[in-house]
Scaffold this motif. Structure first.
Motif, PDB file in Angstrom:
ATOM      1  N   VAL A   1     -30.259  12.239  28.668  1.00 21.82           N
ATOM      2  CA  VAL A   1     -29.529  13.249  27.893  1.00 21.82           C
ATOM      3  C   VAL A   1     -30.062  13.296  26.465  1.00 21.82           C
ATOM      4  O   VAL A   1     -30.167  14.373  25.861  1.00 21.82           O
ATOM      5  CB  VAL A   1     -28.018  12.951  27.901  1.00 21.82           C
ATOM      6  N   ASN A   2     -30.425  12.150  25.928  1.00 26.93           N
ATOM      7  CA  ASN A   2     -30.911  12.083  24.557  1.00 26.93           C
ATOM      8  C   ASN A   2     -32.290  12.712  24.393  1.00 26.93           C
ATOM      9  O   ASN A   2     -32.658  13.108  23.289  1.00 26.93           O
ATOM     10  CB  ASN A   2     -30.951  10.626  24.088  1.00 26.93           C
ATOM     11  N   ILE A   3     -33.057  12.768  25.489  1.00 29.82           N
ATOM     12  CA  ILE A   3     -34.372  13.407  25.412  1.00 29.82           C
ATOM     13  C   ILE A   3     -34.412  14.661  26.287  1.00 29.82           C
ATOM     14  O   ILE A   3     -35.491  15.095  26.704  1.00 29.82           O
ATOM     15  CB  ILE A   3     -35.488  12.416  25.827  1.00 29.82           C
ATOM     16  N   MET A   4     -33.244  15.242  26.569  1.00 31.78           N
ATOM     17  CA  MET A   4     -33.168  16.395  27.461  1.00 31.78           C
ATOM     18  C   MET A   4     -34.032  17.570  27.008  1.00 31.78           C
ATOM     19  O   MET A   4     -34.694  18.219  27.843  1.00 31.78           O
ATOM     20  CB  MET A   4     -31.716  16.841  27.630  1.00 31.78           C
ATOM     21  N   PRO A   5     -34.079  17.903  25.706  1.00 34.93           N
ATOM     22  CA  PRO A   5     -34.966  19.009  25.308  1.00 34.93           C
ATOM     23  C   PRO A   5     -36.420  18.761  25.697  1.00 34.93           C
ATOM     24  O   PRO A   5     -37.122  19.680  26.129  1.00 34.93           O
ATOM     25  CB  PRO A   5     -34.794  19.065  23.782  1.00 34.93           C
ATOM     26  N   ALA A   6     -36.862  17.524  25.559  1.00 39.65           N
ATOM     27  CA  ALA A   6     -38.240  17.192  25.922  1.00 39.65           C
ATOM     28  C   ALA A   6     -38.451  17.306  27.432  1.00 39.65           C
ATOM     29  O   ALA A   6     -39.511  17.759  27.889  1.00 39.65           O
ATOM     30  CB  ALA A   6     -38.579  15.781  25.448  1.00 39.65           C
ATOM     31  N   ILE A   7     -37.447  16.895  28.211  1.00 45.71           N
ATOM     32  CA  ILE A   7     -37.565  16.977  29.671  1.00 45.71           C
ATOM     33  C   ILE A   7     -37.621  18.424  30.130  1.00 45.71           C
ATOM     34  O   ILE A   7     -38.481  18.810  30.937  1.00 45.71           O
ATOM     35  CB  ILE A   7     -36.388  16.243  30.342  1.00 45.71           C
ATOM     36  N   VAL A   8     -36.724  19.267  29.622  1.00 42.49           N
ATOM     37  CA  VAL A   8     -36.706  20.675  30.007  1.00 42.49           C
ATOM     38  C   VAL A   8     -38.021  21.342  29.611  1.00 42.49           C
ATOM     39  O   VAL A   8     -38.633  22.083  30.401  1.00 42.49           O
ATOM     40  CB  VAL A   8     -35.507  21.395  29.354  1.00 42.49           C
ATOM     41  N   ASN A   9     -38.470  21.076  28.403  1.00 43.55           N
ATOM     42  CA  ASN A   9     -39.728  21.655  27.944  1.00 43.55           C
ATOM     43  C   ASN A   9     -40.903  21.166  28.789  1.00 43.55           C
ATOM     44  O   ASN A   9     -41.819  21.936  29.120  1.00 43.55           O
ATOM     45  CB  ASN A   9     -39.956  21.276  26.479  1.00 43.55           C
ATOM     46  N   GLY A  10     -40.872  19.890  29.181  1.00 43.44           N
ATOM     47  CA  GLY A  10     -41.943  19.341  30.002  1.00 43.44           C
ATOM     48  C   GLY A  10     -41.994  19.958  31.392  1.00 43.44           C
ATOM     49  O   GLY A  10     -43.073  20.220  31.932  1.00 43.44           O
ATOM     50  N   LEU A  11     -40.819  20.192  31.992  1.00 44.90           N
ATOM     51  CA  LEU A  11     -40.788  20.822  33.315  1.00 44.90           C
ATOM     52  C   LEU A  11     -41.340  22.242  33.263  1.00 44.90           C
ATOM     53  O   LEU A  11     -42.012  22.695  34.194  1.00 44.90           O
ATOM     54  CB  LEU A  11     -39.349  20.837  33.847  1.00 44.90           C
ATOM     55  N   ILE A  12     -41.075  22.934  32.176  1.00 45.71           N
ATOM     56  CA  ILE A  12     -41.566  24.303  32.029  1.00 45.71           C
ATOM     57  C   ILE A  12     -43.077  24.317  31.802  1.00 45.71           C
ATOM     58  O   ILE A  12     -43.805  25.104  32.416  1.00 45.71           O
ATOM     59  CB  ILE A  12     -40.840  25.011  30.864  1.00 45.71           C
ATOM     60  N   GLU A  13     -43.549  23.434  30.946  1.00 41.58           N
ATOM     61  CA  GLU A  13     -44.970  23.447  30.585  1.00 41.58           C
ATOM     62  C   GLU A  13     -45.858  22.826  31.659  1.00 41.58           C
ATOM     63  O   GLU A  13     -46.907  23.369  32.003  1.00 41.58           O
ATOM     64  CB  GLU A  13     -45.182  22.714  29.261  1.00 41.58           C
ATOM     65  N   ALA A  14     -45.436  21.688  32.199  1.00 44.48           N
ATOM     66  CA  ALA A  14     -46.307  20.942  33.120  1.00 44.48           C
ATOM     67  C   ALA A  14     -46.167  21.411  34.569  1.00 44.48           C
ATOM     68  O   ALA A  14     -47.163  21.490  35.297  1.00 44.48           O
ATOM     69  CB  ALA A  14     -46.006  19.452  33.025  1.00 44.48           C
ATOM     70  N   LEU A  15     -44.941  21.694  35.005  1.00 43.24           N
ATOM     71  CA  LEU A  15     -44.723  22.109  36.395  1.00 43.24           C
ATOM     72  C   LEU A  15     -44.506  23.606  36.532  1.00 43.24           C
ATOM     73  O   LEU A  15     -44.309  24.108  37.642  1.00 43.24           O
ATOM     74  CB  LEU A  15     -43.516  21.356  36.980  1.00 43.24           C
ATOM     75  N   HIS A  16     -44.502  24.296  35.412  1.00 45.61           N
ATOM     76  CA  HIS A  16     -44.346  25.757  35.390  1.00 45.61           C
ATOM     77  C   HIS A  16     -43.031  26.210  36.024  1.00 45.61           C
ATOM     78  O   HIS A  16     -42.979  27.245  36.687  1.00 45.61           O
ATOM     79  CB  HIS A  16     -45.539  26.437  36.093  1.00 45.61           C
ATOM     80  N   PHE A  17     -41.978  25.413  35.835  1.00 43.03           N
ATOM     81  CA  PHE A  17     -40.644  25.843  36.240  1.00 43.03           C
ATOM     82  C   PHE A  17     -40.220  26.999  35.339  1.00 43.03           C
ATOM     83  O   PHE A  17     -40.644  27.094  34.178  1.00 43.03           O
ATOM     84  CB  PHE A  17     -39.626  24.709  36.091  1.00 43.03           C
ATOM     85  N   SER A  18     -39.373  27.871  35.876  1.00 39.58           N
ATOM     86  CA  SER A  18     -38.774  28.885  35.025  1.00 39.58           C
ATOM     87  C   SER A  18     -37.732  28.225  34.128  1.00 39.58           C
ATOM     88  O   SER A  18     -37.323  27.079  34.370  1.00 39.58           O
ATOM     89  CB  SER A  18     -38.124  29.974  35.869  1.00 39.58           C
ATOM     90  N   ASN A  19     -37.304  28.939  33.104  1.00 35.79           N
ATOM     91  CA  ASN A  19     -36.270  28.391  32.225  1.00 35.79           C
ATOM     92  C   ASN A  19     -35.018  28.033  33.015  1.00 35.79           C
ATOM     93  O   ASN A  19     -34.394  26.989  32.782  1.00 35.79           O
ATOM     94  CB  ASN A  19     -35.919  29.400  31.125  1.00 35.79           C
ATOM     95  N   GLN A  20     -34.651  28.884  33.959  1.00 42.62           N
ATOM     96  CA  GLN A  20     -33.451  28.647  34.757  1.00 42.62           C
ATOM     97  C   GLN A  20     -33.631  27.434  35.662  1.00 42.62           C
ATOM     98  O   GLN A  20     -32.716  26.618  35.806  1.00 42.62           O
ATOM     99  CB  GLN A  20     -33.124  29.875  35.605  1.00 42.62           C
ATOM    100  N   GLN A  21     -34.794  27.285  36.268  1.00 41.88           N
ATOM    101  CA  GLN A  21     -35.036  26.143  37.158  1.00 41.88           C
ATOM    102  C   GLN A  21     -34.999  24.827  36.386  1.00 41.88           C
ATOM    103  O   GLN A  21     -34.380  23.853  36.829  1.00 41.88           O
ATOM    104  CB  GLN A  21     -36.383  26.317  37.860  1.00 41.88           C
ATOM    105  N   ALA A  22     -35.653  24.810  35.239  1.00 38.95           N
ATOM    106  CA  ALA A  22     -35.654  23.587  34.429  1.00 38.95           C
ATOM    107  C   ALA A  22     -34.253  23.256  33.945  1.00 38.95           C
ATOM    108  O   ALA A  22     -33.839  22.089  33.940  1.00 38.95           O
ATOM    109  CB  ALA A  22     -36.601  23.758  33.244  1.00 38.95           C
TER     110      ALA A  22
END
Length: 213
Positions: free
Chosen positions: A34-55
């Motif tokens: 939870v404390n690094i959630m912004p980094a995780i969401v951003n990483g899923l979008i950039e590295a795995l190309h998830f959509s914003n909604q999926q991440a």
């Protein structure tokens, strides 16, 4: 056998600064993401190309899993030997984080991260229960905030820059590292037995409180 294993380690002072630090890690490990959630969401979008909604859905599944896990553990935490249980939860978190390294499908990752949150929530509930048994829980909670915000801020600052180099692996390996550090602290914590006399006194003090105003 597991309790004998823990008893063979030297213990830190039950209400000292080191114990507060170790308890802070224990209560944070299950929810450190939870404390690094912004980094995780951003990483899923950039590295795995998830959509914003999926991440966002993956992140939410982690959080909702934690809510259910913390709620479930409440009736049992006073009755169990918390150190072996915490050991099991930490090992489970490490395994789930390592399994997450190989997952690239949004729905599968959502399911796995919900399970991670569920286990993490049970660990957080256990950690807070043990923290409440210390002589000064407020100071232990203060140390918890220092660990959460201090390391969380560091993670949010550093991890996004590492994602282009290491991919999503760095996200989950950061969580693995935190769990392993907590595992190294766990054997040195005292047992913190429940004080039944104090518990009965607290229950008697609240006996007349109405549940519904």
């Amino acid at each position: 056998m597991s309790m004998y294993l823990f008893s063979s380690f030297p213990k830190v002072s039950p209400n000292g600064l080191v114990a507060r630090l170790f308890l802070a890690f224990l209560a944070t490990a299950g929810l450190f993401y939870v404390n690094i959630m912004p980094a995780i969401v951003n990483g899923l979008i950039e590295a795995l190309h998830f959509s914003n909604q999926q991440a966002g859905s993956v992140a939410s599944a982690n959080i909702y899993g934690a809510a259910f896990g913390a709620l479930l553990i409440v009736p049992f935490v006073r009755r169990m030997q918390w150190q072996p249980v915490a050991l099991g939860f930490l090992l489970a978190l490490v395994c789930i984080d390592l399994a997450s390294l190989a997952i690239t499908h949004p729905t599968t990752l959502l399911t796995v991260r919900f399970l991670h949150g569920f286990v993490g929530g049970m660990l957080v509930g256990t950690g807070f229960s043990v923290m409440a048994r210390t002589a000064q829980p407020d100071r232990s909670f203060g140390m918890l905030l220092v660990v959460q915000y201090g390391l969380g801020g560091l993670g949010v600052m550093l991890i996004p820059g590492l994602v282009p180099v290491f991919g999503t692996a760095i996200l989950f390996l950061a969580l693995v590292a935190f769990s392993l550090v907590t595992l190294g602290m766990l054997p040195f914590l005292p047992e913190y037995h429940v004080d039944e006399q104090e518990s009965r006194a607290r229950a008697a003090a609240h006996a007349g409180v109405r549940a519904v105003p």
